[in-house]
Design an enzyme around this catalytic site. Structure first.
Site, PDB file in Angstrom:
ATOM      1  NE  ARG A 151      -1.949  -2.270   2.694  1.00  0.00           N
ATOM      2  CZ  ARG A 151      -2.104  -3.524   2.302  1.00  0.00           C
ATOM      3  NH1 ARG A 151      -3.075  -3.842   1.513  1.00  0.00           N
ATOM      4  NH2 ARG A 151      -1.266  -4.469   2.690  1.00  0.00           N
ATOM      5  NE  ARG A 211       7.208   0.768   4.790  1.00  0.00           N
ATOM      6  CZ  ARG A 211       5.970   0.264   4.713  1.00  0.00           C
ATOM      7  NH1 ARG A 211       5.784  -0.964   4.294  1.00  0.00           N
ATOM      8  NH2 ARG A 211       4.923   0.990   5.064  1.00  0.00           N
TER       9      ARG A 211
HETATM   10  C1  NCD Z   1       1.841  -1.073   8.106  1.00  0.00           C
HETATM   11  C2  NCD Z   1       3.349  -0.892   8.194  1.00  0.00           C
HETATM   12  O1  NCD Z   1       4.080  -1.153   7.223  1.00  0.00           O
HETATM   13  O2  NCD Z   1       3.751  -0.457   9.252  1.00  0.00           O
HETATM   14  N1  NCD Z   1       1.360  -1.252   6.801  1.00  0.00           N
HETATM   15  C3  NCD Z   1       1.118  -0.163   5.997  1.00  0.00           C
HETATM   16  O3  NCD Z   1       1.948   0.690   5.796  1.00  0.00           O
HETATM   17  N2  NCD Z   1      -0.115  -0.062   5.460  1.00  0.00           N
HETATM   18  C4  NCD Z   1       1.297  -2.055   9.067  1.00  0.00           C
HETATM   19  C5  NCD Z   1       1.925  -3.418   9.165  1.00  0.00           C
HETATM   20  O4  NCD Z   1       2.807  -3.777   8.393  1.00  0.00           O
HETATM   21  O5  NCD Z   1       1.474  -4.145  10.043  1.00  0.00           O
END
Ligand code: NCD
Length: 310
Positions: free
Chosen positions: A55, A106
């Site tokens: 996402r 990330r």
């Molecule tokens: C979350 C994340 O990556 O922290 N997902 C996201 O970004 N939609 C939640 C998760 O991975 O549990």
């Protein structure tokens, strides 16, 4: 180096800015209804992802493209970038900031995105730094609540699951503290919210109730925010196994929830929400990804067009 408008932490947002952002995201939804706009023509966004994502990366890319911008992307920096050849994060940041107008990153290490930002003279956005923070997910979660309930003040917010390692939980708490909400935190004792976050909520006078049993607490929640047990953060696999499956929101439990409660989840889910809940009109977790595009459009437009969104 000029001061770039990074989005690194939920700490940088104040109540008024959040409300302005939600209004702006509503405007973005109108732009989406007509298929997008041309606001960021000529601008390039780079995405550097060192952890899996569906996402967050697609949402940022979709937001940039819907605003008329372009994207250069690496979904697997760990295996396919020059970091594999021992390049430092510092040199990677300096390099990419010569090729893009904004960077989304990330990484599994807390603080890593801020570190990269200190070497970049273009804005850097935190797409999740380890167990620490995931500001834009927190923002889209609050936007979802605001949109569905009309306001955040006066609500009882339930957070359920891995409150210790869940960066989204941390981001939600740090943003929701600006509103007059009550927190009901449901987790096994070992996965309780970090002490400093509990102190931060208490410090601004928020009422916080702890519980280990979802069935006892669900009836008072206006928002039921579910999260996955964060498998990748456990050093010891047997600890993960102890808590996996600790809470499962199913049709039976939903009977105890308020008729106007909403269920949110950042996704991915493992087994913490039964598929039978998906058709319940209170389930909003498949609305959130669309809201995320609108929120990220508002943020990118604000940053790259110099408007006054953080
Ligand atoms: C979350 C994340 O990556 O922290 N997902 C996201 O970004 N939609 C939640 C998760 O991975 O549990």
């Amino acid at each position: 180096m000029h001061e770039a408008k990074h989005i690194l932490s939920t700490d940088q947002f104040e109540r008024d800015e959040l409300l302005e952002l939600f209004e702006e995201a509503d405007e973005m939804e109108k732009i989406l209804e007509v298929g997008g706009g041309d606001y960021l023509h000529g601008k390039i966004m780079a995405t550097l992802f060192f952890e899996p994502s569906t996402r967050t990366r697609f949402s940022f890319e979709s937001a940039m493209l819907r605003l008329g911008g372009s994207v250069i992307s690496n979904a697997d920096m760990v295996n396919t970038s020059s970091l594999k050849k021992q390049e430092s994060l510092e040199d990677t940041g300096r390099t990419v900031s010569r090729m893009a107008d904004v960077i989304v990153m990330r990484h599994p290490e807390a603080g890593s995105v801020s570190k990269l930002a200190s070497f970049c003279d273009v804005p850097v956005i935190n797409g999740g730094d380890g167990p620490n923070d995931h500001p834009t997910q927190g923002l889209l979660d609050l936007y979802t609540i605001w949109k569905e309930r009309g306001s955040l003040d006066g609500l009882t917010i339930g957070m359920v699951g891995d409150l210790k390692y869940g960066r989204v939980v941390h981001s939600q708490c740090k943003l929701l503290k600006h509103f007059d909400v009550k927190f009901v935190l449901v987790s096994p004792k070992a996965l309780a919210v970090p002490e400093e976050i509990g102190e931060e909520l208490a410090g601004v006078g928020r009422e916080v109730k702890l519980s280990e049993k979802l069935e006892d607490a669900i009836g008072e929640m206006d928002v039921i925010s579910m999260t996955r047990v964060q498998e990748e953060r456990f050093k010891d696999r047997s600890d993960y196994e102890k808590y996996a499956g600790a809470y499962v929101l199913d049709g039976e439990l939903m009977k105890k929830a308020k008729p106007d409660a909403i269920v949110i989840h950042p996704l991915p889910r493992v087994d913490e929400i039964s598929p039978e809940v998906d058709d319940d009109p209170r389930a909003k977790y498949f609305e959130q990804p669309g809201n995320g595009v609108a929120v990220r459009m508002a943020l990118l437009k604000g940053i790259l067009m110099g408007e006054d969104v953080k």
